[in-house]
Design a protein around this motif. Sequence first.
Motif, PDB file in Angstrom:
ATOM      1  N   ARG A 187      -1.329   1.206   6.967  1.00 19.58           N
ATOM      2  CA  ARG A 187      -0.355   0.349   6.293  1.00 19.58           C
ATOM      3  C   ARG A 187      -1.007  -0.723   5.417  1.00 19.58           C
ATOM      4  O   ARG A 187      -0.879  -1.919   5.659  1.00 19.58           O
ATOM      5  CB  ARG A 187       0.566  -0.310   7.310  1.00 19.58           C
ATOM      6  CG  ARG A 187       1.448   0.668   8.051  1.00 19.58           C
ATOM      7  CD  ARG A 187       2.442   1.332   7.123  1.00 19.58           C
ATOM      8  NE  ARG A 187       3.289   2.310   7.809  1.00 19.58           N
ATOM      9  CZ  ARG A 187       4.141   3.106   7.191  1.00 19.58           C
ATOM     10  NH1 ARG A 187       4.253   3.053   5.862  1.00 19.58           N
ATOM     11  NH2 ARG A 187       4.871   3.966   7.861  1.00 19.58           N
ATOM     12  N   LEU A 188      -1.685  -0.287   4.403  1.00 16.27           N
ATOM     13  CA  LEU A 188      -2.312  -1.214   3.466  1.00 16.27           C
ATOM     14  C   LEU A 188      -1.258  -1.866   2.570  1.00 16.27           C
ATOM     15  O   LEU A 188      -0.216  -1.266   2.299  1.00 16.27           O
ATOM     16  CB  LEU A 188      -3.318  -0.464   2.589  1.00 16.27           C
ATOM     17  CG  LEU A 188      -4.542   0.117   3.291  1.00 16.27           C
ATOM     18  CD1 LEU A 188      -5.313   1.017   2.337  1.00 16.27           C
ATOM     19  CD2 LEU A 188      -5.437  -0.998   3.818  1.00 16.27           C
ATOM     20  N   PRO A 189      -1.518  -3.072   2.071  1.00 18.05           N
ATOM     21  CA  PRO A 189      -0.607  -3.657   1.086  1.00 18.05           C
ATOM     22  C   PRO A 189      -0.643  -2.839  -0.201  1.00 18.05           C
ATOM     23  O   PRO A 189      -1.695  -2.313  -0.584  1.00 18.05           O
ATOM     24  CB  PRO A 189      -1.175  -5.059   0.866  1.00 18.05           C
ATOM     25  CG  PRO A 189      -2.617  -4.958   1.270  1.00 18.05           C
ATOM     26  CD  PRO A 189      -2.658  -3.953   2.381  1.00 18.05           C
ATOM     27  N   THR A 190       0.484  -2.713  -0.853  1.00 19.67           N
ATOM     28  CA  THR A 190       0.573  -1.934  -2.089  1.00 19.67           C
ATOM     29  C   THR A 190       1.141  -2.797  -3.219  1.00 19.67           C
ATOM     30  O   THR A 190       1.841  -3.770  -2.973  1.00 19.67           O
ATOM     31  CB  THR A 190       1.460  -0.689  -1.914  1.00 19.67           C
ATOM     32  OG1 THR A 190       2.774  -1.109  -1.534  1.00 19.67           O
ATOM     33  CG2 THR A 190       0.896   0.249  -0.855  1.00 19.67           C
ATOM     34  N   GLU A 218      -9.087   7.844  -1.891  1.00 23.68           N
ATOM     35  CA  GLU A 218      -8.350   7.753  -0.630  1.00 23.68           C
ATOM     36  C   GLU A 218      -9.214   7.079   0.418  1.00 23.68           C
ATOM     37  O   GLU A 218     -10.425   7.333   0.512  1.00 23.68           O
ATOM     38  CB  GLU A 218      -7.932   9.133  -0.137  1.00 23.68           C
ATOM     39  CG  GLU A 218      -7.059   9.100   1.112  1.00 23.68           C
ATOM     40  CD  GLU A 218      -6.520  10.472   1.473  1.00 23.68           C
ATOM     41  OE1 GLU A 218      -5.362  10.761   1.114  1.00 23.68           O
ATOM     42  OE2 GLU A 218      -7.281  11.250   2.088  1.00 23.68           O
ATOM     43  N   VAL A 219      -8.602   6.188   1.200  1.00 23.78           N
ATOM     44  CA  VAL A 219      -9.286   5.529   2.315  1.00 23.78           C
ATOM     45  C   VAL A 219      -8.484   5.757   3.585  1.00 23.78           C
ATOM     46  O   VAL A 219      -7.272   5.975   3.539  1.00 23.78           O
ATOM     47  CB  VAL A 219      -9.464   4.013   2.063  1.00 23.78           C
ATOM     48  CG1 VAL A 219     -10.398   3.760   0.890  1.00 23.78           C
ATOM     49  CG2 VAL A 219      -8.125   3.319   1.836  1.00 23.78           C
ATOM     50  N   THR A 221       0.191   4.982   4.063  1.00 24.44           N
ATOM     51  CA  THR A 221       0.905   5.532   5.218  1.00 24.44           C
ATOM     52  C   THR A 221       0.292   4.929   6.492  1.00 24.44           C
ATOM     53  O   THR A 221      -0.497   3.990   6.436  1.00 24.44           O
ATOM     54  CB  THR A 221       0.792   7.063   5.257  1.00 24.44           C
ATOM     55  OG1 THR A 221      -0.578   7.423   5.518  1.00 24.44           O
ATOM     56  CG2 THR A 221       1.226   7.677   3.936  1.00 24.44           C
ATOM     57  N   ASN A 222       0.630   5.526   7.620  1.00 24.94           N
ATOM     58  CA  ASN A 222       0.060   5.063   8.887  1.00 24.94           C
ATOM     59  C   ASN A 222      -1.426   5.368   9.003  1.00 24.94           C
ATOM     60  O   ASN A 222      -2.111   4.810   9.862  1.00 24.94           O
ATOM     61  CB  ASN A 222       0.786   5.716  10.064  1.00 24.94           C
ATOM     62  CG  ASN A 222       2.190   5.165  10.242  1.00 24.94           C
ATOM     63  OD1 ASN A 222       2.445   4.005   9.929  1.00 24.94           O
ATOM     64  ND2 ASN A 222       3.093   5.993  10.731  1.00 24.94           N
ATOM     65  N   THR A 223      -1.922   6.280   8.168  1.00 28.99           N
ATOM     66  CA  THR A 223      -3.318   6.702   8.320  1.00 28.99           C
ATOM     67  C   THR A 223      -4.158   6.575   7.055  1.00 28.99           C
ATOM     68  O   THR A 223      -5.372   6.432   7.139  1.00 28.99           O
ATOM     69  CB  THR A 223      -3.377   8.173   8.783  1.00 28.99           C
ATOM     70  OG1 THR A 223      -2.658   8.997   7.846  1.00 28.99           O
ATOM     71  CG2 THR A 223      -2.756   8.332  10.162  1.00 28.99           C
ATOM     72  N   THR A 224      -3.533   6.647   5.883  1.00 26.18           N
ATOM     73  CA  THR A 224      -4.316   6.656   4.651  1.00 26.18           C
ATOM     74  C   THR A 224      -3.699   5.755   3.580  1.00 26.18           C
ATOM     75  O   THR A 224      -2.534   5.386   3.652  1.00 26.18           O
ATOM     76  CB  THR A 224      -4.424   8.086   4.065  1.00 26.18           C
ATOM     77  OG1 THR A 224      -3.106   8.558   3.744  1.00 26.18           O
ATOM     78  CG2 THR A 224      -5.097   9.031   5.037  1.00 26.18           C
TER      79      THR A 224
END
Length: 379
Positions: A154-157, A149-150, A103-106
């Motif tokens: 917007r991490l790549p998935t 959880e980090v 998400t935008n944060t995690t």
Amino acid sequence: MPQLRFNFLEKLAIGFVTWLAIVSIGFVIDGSRTAWAAGQTNADSNFVTAAVEKAAGAVVQVNVSRTLGGDIPGALRPFLGRPGASSQSVLRGIGSGFVISSTNTTGQIITNAHVVDSADLVTVSFQDGRILAGKVLGKDPVTDVAVIEVQADRLPTVTVGNSDKVRQGQWAIAIGNPLGLQETVTVGVISGTERSSADIGVPDKRVGFIQTDAAINPGNSGGPLLNAEGDVIGVNTAIIRGTQGLGFAIPINTAQAVAQQLIATGEVQHPYIGVQMVALTPQVKQYINQAPNSQMRVEEENGILVVRVNKGTPAAKAGLRAGDVIAEVNQQPVEKVSTIQRLVDQVGVTGELEVTVKRSDRTIALKIEPEQLPTAEMP
């Protein structure tokens, strides 16, 4: 030898033909160069590199550490730190993982439960050089799945595939950090599916493993197993020591279902009915009937033979007995133990199983209400 003489028009015609031939040869040569270049491009960029490029950005290294308490013998202190330093030692380990959602944060990362088990500190290293603190949202020792959880934007998935469609012989690509060697890629095929935990020497797990000969080593644990399209079909988790070409992965459908429960509640429900079973075959029937100390007599040719019913379990409460042959569950014929386990998981701890069994010359209908697997029976 007579000399040939040409007039102006003949010379012009010959010149034109010669020019046309030279141009044509040029086209052929240029076309050959283009085809050669295209061939080189295809050789350098095959389906493996395409699959890896699709997933690699979301594959991470999981770094864990655990402090070991207690005094360290003086003779060992020079090897563990400077004189006067803390008498505690730190046990460090490395595993792999991959981002399944962001998400935008995690971001949420799937790995193995045994990778983060008892860890005091978890960090996650990304291919772009970032190292982020990780929080273990939950871990399930029964399936060996954990979620970290980090805090990131917007991490790549990865793209998640369908492990129910995995078949023997299809390509398999493993990405991970064996022995700390980041971003290592190995390639093989799917060697088998639905390998039971007992088959591979981990009877405390409830997973039908995918078997692959893509090389898996310590440090690969928790990393993704990909198909030829670069979709994740499994979580690399186990090897059998002393063998070659035998690696095992948790099917991604199982891992995803467990991960969603861990993200939502931090724990996982594991319904059970409390029986030991074996699928009937002519060989199994003959072995049981001819065994000198056998207390059973099997008449059925197919179905699932109940070998043992544990006391006080849902199956025992419903009246199931050793020697019964399960023919149907919820009006569905069953010929594999894994099918019954899947149906138990589907109905959960609040559901009910309608079970049809053959007992001697009778057909009996039973209703079994699965319960949560007792903690004492969990690993």
